[in-house]
Design a protein around this motif. Structure first.
Motif, PDB file in Angstrom:
ATOM      1  N   THR A  27     -74.581  -6.371  63.509  1.00 27.59           N
ATOM      2  CA  THR A  27     -74.116  -6.883  62.832  1.00 27.59           C
ATOM      3  C   THR A  27     -75.118  -7.665  61.514  1.00 27.59           C
ATOM      4  O   THR A  27     -76.167  -7.691  61.882  1.00 27.59           O
ATOM      5  N   TYR A  28     -74.601  -7.438  60.533  1.00 27.02           N
ATOM      6  CA  TYR A  28     -75.226  -7.974  59.481  1.00 27.02           C
ATOM      7  C   TYR A  28     -74.551  -9.122  58.364  1.00 27.02           C
ATOM      8  O   TYR A  28     -73.918  -9.189  58.760  1.00 27.02           O
ATOM      9  N   ALA A  29     -75.396  -9.907  58.257  1.00 27.19           N
ATOM     10  CA  ALA A  29     -75.138 -10.784  56.984  1.00 27.19           C
ATOM     11  C   ALA A  29     -76.089 -11.178  55.990  1.00 27.19           C
ATOM     12  O   ALA A  29     -76.694 -11.307  56.548  1.00 27.19           O
ATOM     13  N   SER A  30     -75.988 -10.712  55.220  1.00 22.63           N
ATOM     14  CA  SER A  30     -76.620 -11.325  53.784  1.00 22.63           C
ATOM     15  C   SER A  30     -75.736 -12.137  52.226  1.00 22.63           C
ATOM     16  O   SER A  30     -74.789 -11.741  52.254  1.00 22.63           O
ATOM     17  N   ASN A  84     -71.281  -8.695  54.271  1.00 17.62           N
ATOM     18  CA  ASN A  84     -71.503  -8.307  56.345  1.00 17.62           C
ATOM     19  C   ASN A  84     -70.934  -6.834  56.269  1.00 17.62           C
ATOM     20  O   ASN A  84     -70.739  -5.912  55.627  1.00 17.62           O
ATOM     21  N   GLY A  85     -71.531  -6.630  57.863  1.00 19.43           N
ATOM     22  CA  GLY A  85     -71.156  -5.023  58.033  1.00 19.43           C
ATOM     23  C   GLY A  85     -71.955  -4.651  59.701  1.00 19.43           C
ATOM     24  O   GLY A  85     -72.359  -5.172  59.845  1.00 19.43           O
ATOM     25  N   SER A  86     -71.652  -3.707  59.771  1.00 17.05           N
ATOM     26  CA  SER A  86     -72.049  -3.179  61.297  1.00 17.05           C
ATOM     27  C   SER A  86     -74.095  -2.789  60.935  1.00 17.05           C
ATOM     28  O   SER A  86     -74.535  -2.280  59.682  1.00 17.05           O
ATOM     29  N   TYR A  87     -74.528  -3.076  61.552  1.00 15.47           N
ATOM     30  CA  TYR A  87     -75.526  -2.563  61.448  1.00 15.47           C
ATOM     31  C   TYR A  87     -76.268  -1.624  62.787  1.00 15.47           C
ATOM     32  O   TYR A  87     -76.242  -2.344  63.581  1.00 15.47           O
ATOM     33  N   LEU A  88     -76.766  -0.543  61.991  1.00 20.15           N
ATOM     34  CA  LEU A  88     -77.136   0.446  63.531  1.00 20.15           C
ATOM     35  C   LEU A  88     -78.746   0.978  62.694  1.00 20.15           C
ATOM     36  O   LEU A  88     -79.163   1.145  61.502  1.00 20.15           O
ATOM     37  N   ARG A  89     -79.146   0.808  63.515  1.00 25.00           N
ATOM     38  CA  ARG A  89     -81.080   1.090  63.913  1.00 25.00           C
ATOM     39  C   ARG A  89     -81.275   2.728  65.097  1.00 25.00           C
ATOM     40  O   ARG A  89     -81.093   2.081  65.956  1.00 25.00           O
ATOM     41  N   LYS A  90     -82.434   3.341  64.587  1.00 28.99           N
ATOM     42  CA  LYS A  90     -82.920   4.373  65.282  1.00 28.99           C
ATOM     43  C   LYS A  90     -83.999   3.692  66.398  1.00 28.99           C
ATOM     44  O   LYS A  90     -84.899   2.281  65.647  1.00 28.99           O
ATOM     45  N   ASN A  91     -84.528   4.668  66.787  1.00 29.47           N
ATOM     46  CA  ASN A  91     -85.828   4.220  67.150  1.00 29.47           C
ATOM     47  C   ASN A  91     -86.390   2.724  67.544  1.00 29.47           C
ATOM     48  O   ASN A  91     -87.081   2.053  66.813  1.00 29.47           O
ATOM     49  N   MET A 112     -68.915  -3.853  63.697  1.00 29.18           N
ATOM     50  CA  MET A 112     -68.256  -4.788  62.581  1.00 29.18           C
ATOM     51  C   MET A 112     -66.109  -4.182  62.215  1.00 29.18           C
ATOM     52  O   MET A 112     -66.786  -3.406  60.901  1.00 29.18           O
ATOM     53  N   ARG A 113     -65.315  -4.371  62.251  1.00 25.22           N
ATOM     54  CA  ARG A 113     -64.211  -3.815  61.772  1.00 25.22           C
ATOM     55  C   ARG A 113     -63.510  -3.636  60.567  1.00 25.22           C
ATOM     56  O   ARG A 113     -63.404  -2.944  60.561  1.00 25.22           O
ATOM     57  N   PHE A 114     -63.883  -5.210  60.341  1.00 25.66           N
ATOM     58  CA  PHE A 114     -63.138  -5.321  58.723  1.00 25.66           C
ATOM     59  C   PHE A 114     -64.624  -5.786  57.596  1.00 25.66           C
ATOM     60  O   PHE A 114     -64.771  -6.964  57.704  1.00 25.66           O
ATOM     61  N   PRO A 115     -65.823  -5.177  57.439  1.00 23.11           N
ATOM     62  CA  PRO A 115     -66.966  -5.842  56.760  1.00 23.11           C
ATOM     63  C   PRO A 115     -66.657  -5.888  55.152  1.00 23.11           C
ATOM     64  O   PRO A 115     -65.544  -5.754  54.249  1.00 23.11           O
ATOM     65  N   VAL A 116     -67.260  -6.997  54.448  1.00 25.72           N
ATOM     66  CA  VAL A 116     -66.288  -7.437  53.341  1.00 25.72           C
ATOM     67  C   VAL A 116     -67.701  -7.329  52.176  1.00 25.72           C
ATOM     68  O   VAL A 116     -69.089  -7.370  52.890  1.00 25.72           O
ATOM     69  N   LYS A 117     -67.419  -7.820  50.674  1.00 25.99           N
ATOM     70  CA  LYS A 117     -68.074  -8.076  50.225  1.00 25.99           C
ATOM     71  C   LYS A 117     -67.448  -9.076  49.123  1.00 25.99           C
ATOM     72  O   LYS A 117     -66.452  -8.182  47.876  1.00 25.99           O
ATOM     73  N   ILE A 118     -68.016 -10.304  49.537  1.00 17.93           N
ATOM     74  CA  ILE A 118     -66.807 -11.062  48.037  1.00 17.93           C
ATOM     75  C   ILE A 118     -68.454 -11.983  46.996  1.00 17.93           C
ATOM     76  O   ILE A 118     -69.627 -11.529  47.537  1.00 17.93           O
ATOM     77  N   GLU A 119     -67.864 -11.425  45.858  1.00 11.38           N
ATOM     78  CA  GLU A 119     -68.444 -11.573  45.200  1.00 11.38           C
ATOM     79  C   GLU A 119     -67.487 -13.457  43.974  1.00 11.38           C
ATOM     80  O   GLU A 119     -66.423 -12.765  43.703  1.00 11.38           O
TER      81      GLU A 119
END
Length: 289
Positions: A184-187, A171-178, A96-103
């Motif tokens: 991407t993710y969003a919370s 939100n942002g990038s979500y990178l997992r192993k194995n 995700m190119r420009f993740p944000v954190k808004i509150e």
């Protein structure tokens, strides 16, 4: 630069001890009420780091960005706060190119009090030369530094405590192993907590001139609930519905020195997708009233 700043602070502490018994002063003003409590901060450096196990959580939390934070009183006892963090580099931007954190949050006053505490007043600043060693204690030469001579006086700290509640989206990038997966993710979270403002403004007459020490600090502790925590990858990893955080920010209002270009912020906590994280920033105040 980091070593220079550290040395300057150490010099200030050293000279303050010697100056206390030599310099006569008179307190002209001791009034925390004159410090503004509506602020907008621009943090040009705002880094979010990971502190969780990468095998259990995703690897996308790390990232450097910039943020803006606004705190405004709508009445004498009620305030609103808005915050936006925009990430522009490192792992959080891989997918995700420009993740944000808004509150956004609402604060209502629950307690005010005043107390006496030691306050440092600047007497003078001066240029000096100091010896610099590396992390192993080896001599690395001499460097120019700024020394600050100070005295310590008793001043009044005004404290205002609030109950607060609000909403957070990240939100942002979500990178997992194995196996290795990227997406991407969003919370989204609801949070309830306590925030506190601390204000100090002391002016002393020092022989033929006046010197002011002004401080503003806002701290908070929140409990968070995450009804939204989604990702586009199949190998989701560990998630938590509950989280918390503790943090703060502040500066020296009205004091004209380089420290006002380095107004700090810090946050430590745990959220749904990232687990344990830490966040640090440097910035400056762009609005006050």
């Amino acid at each position: 630069m980091k070593k220079m700043i550290t040395l300057s602070v150490l010099l200030a502490l050293t000279f303050s001890v010697n100056a206390q018994n030599k310099i006569e002063y008179k307190i002209v003003s001791d009034s925390p009420e004159i410090v503004p409590n509506n602020f907008v901060y621009l943090h040009y450096f705002d880094y979010i780091g990971r502190a969780s196990n990468a095998e259990k959580r995703h690897r996308g939390v790390r990232g450097l960005g910039a943020s803006i934070n606004a705190f405004h009183h709508i009445t004498n006892s009620e305030a609103i706060e808005l915050s936006l963090h925009l990430n522009h580099s490192d792992l959080r931007s891989e997918v995700m190119r420009f993740p944000v954190k808004i509150e956004t949050s609402f604060h209502t006053q629950i307690k005010t009090k005043k107390r006496q505490k030691p306050v440092r007043i600047n007497v003078r600043s001066f240029k000096t030369v100091v010896e610099v060693n590396d992390q192993y204690g080896n001599f690395r030469g001499f460097r120019d530094a700024i020394g600050v001579e100070q005295i310590e006086v008793m001043g009044t700290e005004g404290i205002t405590r609030y109950a607060r509640g609000g909403l957070l989206f990240q939100n942002g990038s979500y990178l997992r192993k194995n196996p290795t997966e990227s997406g991407t993710y969003a919370s989204g979270a609801l949070f309830l907590g306590i925030s506190q403002e601390s204000r100090i403004s002391v002016t002393a007459q020092l022989l033929n001139r006046q010197s002011t020490s002004a401080q503003y600090m806002r701290t908070y502790v929140d409990l968070m609930v995450f009804p939204v925590a989604t990702t586009s990858v199949d190998n989701v990893g560990k998630k938590s519905i509950l989280g918390f955080r503790i943090g703060g920010m502040g500066h020296f209002p009205g004091m004209k020195n380089f420290m006002n270009l380095m107004a700090p912020k810090v946050e430590l906590g745990m959220n749904a997708m990232d687990g344990w994280y830490w966040q640090v920033g440097l910035g400056f105040n762009i609005y006050k009233s």
